[in-house]
Design a protein around this motif. Structure first.
Motif, mmCIF file in Angstrom:
data_model
loop_
_atom_site.group_PDB
_atom_site.id
_atom_site.type_symbol
_atom_site.label_atom_id
_atom_site.label_comp_id
_atom_site.label_asym_id
_atom_site.label_seq_id
_atom_site.Cartn_x
_atom_site.Cartn_y
_atom_site.Cartn_z
ATOM 1 N N PHE A 188 0.703 -1.329 0.231
ATOM 2 C CA PHE A 188 -0.049 -0.047 0.012
ATOM 3 C C PHE A 188 0.878 1.184 -0.133
ATOM 4 N N SER A 189 2.033 1.325 -0.130
ATOM 5 C CA SER A 189 3.180 2.446 -0.210
ATOM 6 C C SER A 189 2.576 3.477 -1.067
ATOM 7 N N ASP A 190 2.043 2.966 -2.227
ATOM 8 C CA ASP A 190 1.820 3.809 -3.440
ATOM 9 C C ASP A 190 0.135 4.180 -3.458
ATOM 10 N N LYS A 191 -0.490 3.863 -2.466
ATOM 11 C CA LYS A 191 -2.014 4.119 -2.507
ATOM 12 C C LYS A 191 -2.263 4.854 -1.185
ATOM 13 N N LEU A 192 -2.158 6.190 -1.357
ATOM 14 C CA LEU A 192 -1.911 7.184 -0.153
ATOM 15 C C LEU A 192 -3.251 7.147 0.882
ATOM 16 N N GLU A 193 -4.438 7.127 0.221
ATOM 17 C CA GLU A 193 -5.425 6.946 1.194
ATOM 18 C C GLU A 193 -5.476 6.003 2.346
ATOM 19 N N VAL A 194 -5.095 4.935 1.705
ATOM 20 C CA VAL A 194 -4.987 3.570 2.539
ATOM 21 C C VAL A 194 -3.839 3.620 3.389
ATOM 22 N N TYR A 195 -2.717 3.865 2.756
ATOM 23 C CA TYR A 195 -1.408 4.104 3.596
ATOM 24 C C TYR A 195 -1.329 4.882 4.828
ATOM 25 N N ASP A 196 -2.053 6.101 4.582
ATOM 26 C CA ASP A 196 -2.275 7.041 5.717
ATOM 27 C C ASP A 196 -3.084 6.523 6.771
ATOM 28 N N ALA A 197 -3.990 5.761 6.653
ATOM 29 C CA ALA A 197 -4.717 4.912 7.787
ATOM 30 C C ALA A 197 -3.867 3.840 8.257
#
Length: 239
Positions: A129-138
């Protein structure tokens, strides 16, 4: 106490997902403090924050006790949906159950296994998820220490945070479903690593090798395992 340079109050972890006795809570605190004092750089994702240590406690209890006889606290599960989905994904797998049979009733061995399982899984998720910001932030708050003590109160969770958690949970579930073979292989490799670690430790020690320090001081062994047997290009196991 200081964990990775950050002060964490181990007496105020997040509420457990499972219904847990006061005796088991006390036992976990007695075990986790010396574990953290070993400065486990190689497991810093699993032991980096109040949230991740709380999840280690959940998985430890499922290892130490009989998972089938434990009950989820529904109120706490609603409060910590990301911890819940990760707990379920790990503990439902066959390789987790095999190791749980080996460590059941052994509090030290169960904790070592729980830390290793969570480290492998969080490393995988971090990469996915490192390149999927919305998920990574959570997701990143599991392994980044924040001022999250207010999260213990249902009323403090904002609508934005609730939405972010829901997106993360759905994304994790879909990612594992779409990559079931890879995720299963990840836990199989974790199982292999534990067996491999036992072999390495027993070759060096003639005394009881279920003691926690022996299981935890494994940075060199872990990197060797990665280079020889783990099926990725990643040589660095730390966060």
């Amino acid at each position: 106490m200081l964990v990775n340079g950050i002060e964490i109050d181990l007496c105020h972890l997040e509420k457990p997902l499972l219904l847990v006795s006061k005796e088991d809570e006390i036992l976990f605190h007695q075990l986790i403090k010396p574990t953290l004092e070993h400065e486990l750089i190689q497991c810093q994702l699993a032991l980096s924050s109040r949230k991740s240590i709380s999840l280690v406690r959940d998985i430890w209890l499922a290892m130490y006790k009989d998972r089938e006889k434990l009950f989820i606290n529904s109120g706490h599960a609603m409060l910590y949906p990301i911890r819940l989905i990760l707990f379920e994904l790990v503990t439902q797998e066959e390789y987790f159950k095999r190791l749980a049979e080996k460590s059941r009733g052994d509090e030290c061995l169960s904790l070592a296994y729980a830390v290793l399982f969570l480290q492998f899984v969080m490393q995988w998720l971090k990469e996915r998820f490192s390149d999927k910001l919305e998920v990574y932030d959570a997701l990143k708050f599991l392994y980044r220490t924040t001022d999250d003590y207010s999260d213990d109160d249902h009323s403090s969770i904002t609508r934005e945070k609730a939405i972010a958690q829901a997106i993360a949970v759905k994304s994790i579930r879909i990612e594992v479903q779409n990559n079931r073979q890879e995720f299963t292989s990840l836990l199989f490799q974790t199982y292999n690593f534990v067996i491999y670690l036992h072999e390495k430790v027993s070759a060096k020690e003639s005394k009881n090798r279920t003691t926690l320090p022996s299981m935890c001081n494994v940075a060199e062994t872990l990197n060797l395992f990665y280079s020889q047997r783990y099926t990725t290009d990643k040589a660095d196991f730390s966060g």
